[in-house]
Design an enzyme around this catalytic site. Structure first.
Site, PDB file in Angstrom:
ATOM      1  N   LYS A 132      34.498  77.010 -36.643  1.00 26.71           N
ATOM      2  CA  LYS A 132      33.204  77.109 -35.975  1.00 26.71           C
ATOM      3  C   LYS A 132      32.049  76.649 -36.873  1.00 26.71           C
ATOM      4  O   LYS A 132      31.987  76.958 -38.053  1.00 26.71           O
ATOM      5  CB  LYS A 132      32.940  78.559 -35.539  1.00 26.71           C
ATOM      6  CG  LYS A 132      33.882  79.097 -34.477  1.00 26.71           C
ATOM      7  CD  LYS A 132      33.687  78.394 -33.148  1.00 26.71           C
ATOM      8  CE  LYS A 132      32.366  78.688 -32.511  1.00 26.71           C
ATOM      9  NZ  LYS A 132      32.182  80.105 -32.159  1.00 26.71           N
TER      10      LYS A 132
ATOM     11  N   SER B  89      33.812  84.810 -38.603  1.00 24.22           N
ATOM     12  CA  SER B  89      34.730  85.608 -39.414  1.00 24.22           C
ATOM     13  C   SER B  89      36.171  85.442 -38.955  1.00 24.22           C
ATOM     14  O   SER B  89      37.102  85.739 -39.704  1.00 24.22           O
ATOM     15  CB  SER B  89      34.334  87.087 -39.343  1.00 24.22           C
ATOM     16  OG  SER B  89      34.434  87.561 -38.005  1.00 24.22           O
TER      17      SER B  89
ATOM     18  N   HIS C 202      -6.382 111.965 -43.659  1.00 24.73           N
ATOM     19  CA  HIS C 202      -7.372 110.899 -43.389  1.00 24.73           C
ATOM     20  C   HIS C 202      -7.201 109.866 -44.488  1.00 24.73           C
ATOM     21  O   HIS C 202      -7.478 110.128 -45.664  1.00 24.73           O
ATOM     22  CB  HIS C 202      -8.791 111.474 -43.393  1.00 24.73           C
ATOM     23  CG  HIS C 202      -9.827 110.534 -42.860  1.00 24.73           C
ATOM     24  ND1 HIS C 202     -10.218 109.399 -43.528  1.00 24.73           N
ATOM     25  CD2 HIS C 202     -10.572 110.575 -41.707  1.00 24.73           C
ATOM     26  CE1 HIS C 202     -11.153 108.770 -42.832  1.00 24.73           C
ATOM     27  NE2 HIS C 202     -11.394 109.477 -41.721  1.00 24.73           N
TER      28      HIS C 202
ATOM     29  N   SER D 195     -15.836 104.684 -42.238  1.00 27.63           N
ATOM     30  CA  SER D 195     -14.474 104.302 -42.650  1.00 27.63           C
ATOM     31  C   SER D 195     -14.136 102.875 -42.263  1.00 27.63           C
ATOM     32  O   SER D 195     -13.550 102.117 -43.047  1.00 27.63           O
ATOM     33  CB  SER D 195     -13.454 105.257 -42.031  1.00 27.63           C
ATOM     34  OG  SER D 195     -13.635 106.557 -42.521  1.00 27.63           O
TER      35      SER D 195
ATOM     36  N   THR E   2      17.604  66.102 -17.372  1.00 25.10           N
ATOM     37  CA  THR E   2      16.757  66.976 -16.566  1.00 25.10           C
ATOM     38  C   THR E   2      17.676  67.927 -15.817  1.00 25.10           C
ATOM     39  O   THR E   2      18.715  67.501 -15.292  1.00 25.10           O
ATOM     40  CB  THR E   2      15.881  66.172 -15.586  1.00 25.10           C
ATOM     41  OG1 THR E   2      16.708  65.393 -14.726  1.00 25.10           O
ATOM     42  CG2 THR E   2      14.935  65.242 -16.343  1.00 25.10           C
ATOM     43  N   HIS E   3      17.325  69.198 -15.804  1.00 26.46           N
ATOM     44  CA  HIS E   3      18.191  70.251 -15.246  1.00 26.46           C
ATOM     45  C   HIS E   3      19.526  70.314 -15.995  1.00 26.46           C
ATOM     46  O   HIS E   3      20.521  70.797 -15.452  1.00 26.46           O
ATOM     47  CB  HIS E   3      18.439  70.032 -13.752  1.00 26.46           C
ATOM     48  CG  HIS E   3      17.190  69.942 -12.935  1.00 26.46           C
ATOM     49  ND1 HIS E   3      16.534  71.044 -12.453  1.00 26.46           N
ATOM     50  CD2 HIS E   3      16.467  68.848 -12.544  1.00 26.46           C
ATOM     51  CE1 HIS E   3      15.457  70.648 -11.780  1.00 26.46           C
ATOM     52  NE2 HIS E   3      15.387  69.327 -11.832  1.00 26.46           N
TER      53      HIS E   3
ATOM     54  N   GLU F 108      19.245  79.463 -33.236  1.00 27.00           N
ATOM     55  CA  GLU F 108      19.322  80.711 -32.465  1.00 27.00           C
ATOM     56  C   GLU F 108      18.370  81.762 -33.025  1.00 27.00           C
ATOM     57  O   GLU F 108      17.720  82.503 -32.274  1.00 27.00           O
ATOM     58  CB  GLU F 108      20.751  81.230 -32.470  1.00 27.00           C
ATOM     59  CG  GLU F 108      21.709  80.377 -31.662  1.00 27.00           C
ATOM     60  CD  GLU F 108      23.157  80.769 -31.844  1.00 27.00           C
ATOM     61  OE1 GLU F 108      23.962  80.535 -30.927  1.00 27.00           O
ATOM     62  OE2 GLU F 108      23.509  81.304 -32.919  1.00 27.00           O
TER      63      GLU F 108
END
Length: 436
Positions: free
Chosen positions: A269, A264, A68, A95, A141-142, A276
């Protein structure tokens, strides 16, 4: 929360040591107020307040035999007191008078950190929106080119979303800044409401108006929901920046250090990893909402099903939202904007992004609406297929149009009303306290 997403100012609030110190502060204040009301001896209250928090290891050792947490804390703490003092500790309390009042304190302080970081994010996004107001880019759009838009307008959309989250977080903060000192099932049978009022008032918490044995869990669910909506708004911003960083678009780029390495295997890149990460963390915030809502319904005056859940989701949600706010602020503050790339995209469509202007001109000249639409649509399709301009194709069809309007962005002065609204908001009241 794992260390990777735990910023120091938030993490320190949730350490086991900080939790025990909050409990000591609550118990000591209750004893002090009870002494003022003649419930316990004044000398005992003074000795209680002078006794430091027990070590975390001592409480854990007690818990091995007691199973407890609160009784283990009390045993470890009162072991440092004379017996005639220890017997007045936790007098008339249950408690969760201790647990939920301590929880109200940490939730309030942690939410204040999130609100502070979110307010800084709002200021940065709004500031960059005004700074980049005259930077023209193509709207989509889209995922398809639509019409010209100001990049500042794009950012203003996200600034207002963050502002709305500040309002929600402010309301949730007030909802969870609550405690209870009402006894076993909230009846005040063993401790009076006057003691509760003074204790909570000094702690800066409000009382639960109709306590059971716990503070109502719809309050905590409201907070987790508000954090998740804030996370979704940060995700919306981050997703837009991810999409604008694609190689084929490359209109913005995240801030990088000189040490940055994107892959890596492929040294060229430059991945949108910050954006993200913000999108990924929003998923965790949303996942916690279901668990928080499940915690609202407890058996009768209480059960313990909520306890194990909120030990995870409450600190984790606050850590995640705080991290998101700080990381998004830094991302937007250091965002590099390629205005020439944006202008290139505007020019790339051979004027097709001005099709609505052509359509409206033909309609104003007397052509039936559907006929005008189909004529411009056919001309745009030929333009795309043959690599010509929309104006050239319409001219070939014999349309008598103002070619200048089909080569440059339309007058966007009316869009300035959005800038005026944003400027007014920045100069106005604190959005975390604004009532809608």
């Amino acid at each position: 929360m794992i260390e990777r997403y735990a910023l120091p100012e938030m993490a320190v609030l949730w350490t086991p040591r900080a939790g025990l110190e909050r409990w000591v502060a609550v118990e000591s204040l209750v004893a002090s107020v009870q002494a003022e009301h003649g419930v316990i001896p004044k000398e005992a209250a003074e000795r209680i307040a002078a006794t430091p928090a027990p070590e975390v290891e001592a409480v854990r050792e007690e818990e091995r035999t007691r199973d407890h947490e609160v009784l283990s804390f009390l045993a470890a703490w009162t072991a440092k007191m004379p017996e005639d003092t220890a017997r007045w500790v936790h007098h008339g309390l249950t408690s969760y008078d201790l647990v939920d009042t301590g929880l109200g304190l940490v939730l309030r302080d942690a939410t204040d950190l999130v609100i502070g970081a979110a307010r800084e994010l709002y200021d940065v996004v709004a500031g960059r929106a005004l700074e980049e107001w005259d930077t023209l880019c193509v709207a989509r759009t889209h995922g398809i080119h639509a019409e010209p838009i100001r990049f500042g307008h794009k950012l203003a959309v996200h600034a207002f979303a963050i502002e709305r989250s500040l309002v929600r977080l402010g309301a949730a903060r007030d909802s969870i800044a609550v405690g209870t000192v009402s006894g076993a099932v909230g009846t005040y049978a063993s401790t009076g409401p006057d003691v509760e009022a003074e204790v909570l008032g000094r702690l800066g918490l409000a009382p639960e108006p109709a306590p059971t044995q716990v503070v109502a869990r719809d309050r905590h669910a409201e907070l987790v929901c508000a954090l998740a909506v804030f996370g979704a708004s940060v995700e919306h911003l981050a997703l837009e920046l991810r999409l604008l960083q694609r190689t084929e678009v490359a209109e913005v780029e995240e801030p990088r250090t000189e040490r940055y390495q994107g892959s890596s295997a492929m040294p060229h890149k430059r991945n949108p990893t910050s954006s993200e990460r913000l999108c990924g963390l929003a998923r965790l915030l949303r996942a916690n909402v279901g668990a928080a809502l499940e915690d609202v319904a407890l058996w009768h005056e209480r059960d313990l099903a909520h306890s194990s859940v909120e030990r995870v989701i409450l600190p984790d949600s606050l850590h995640l939202a705080h991290y998101q706010a700080v990381a998004a602020r830094d991302l937007v503050a250091g965002l590099r904007i390629d205005a020439e790339r944006m202008r290139s995209a505007l020019r790339s469509e051979g004027g097709r992004i001005f099709s609505s202007q052509a359509y409206l001109q033909l309609s104003h000249a007397g052509m039936e609406r559907e006929e005008a639409y189909r004529a411009v649509q056919a001309a745009a399709q030929r333009s795309r297929r043959d690599g010509t301009t929309l104006a050239a194709e319409l001219k070939q069809d014999g349309a008598d149009l103002d070619e200048e309007l089909l080569l440059t962005p339309s007058d966007l002065d009316a869009e300035n009303v959005i800038r005026e609204r944003l400027t007014a908001r920045l100069a106005g009241a604190d959005p975390a306290r604004r009532v809608r």
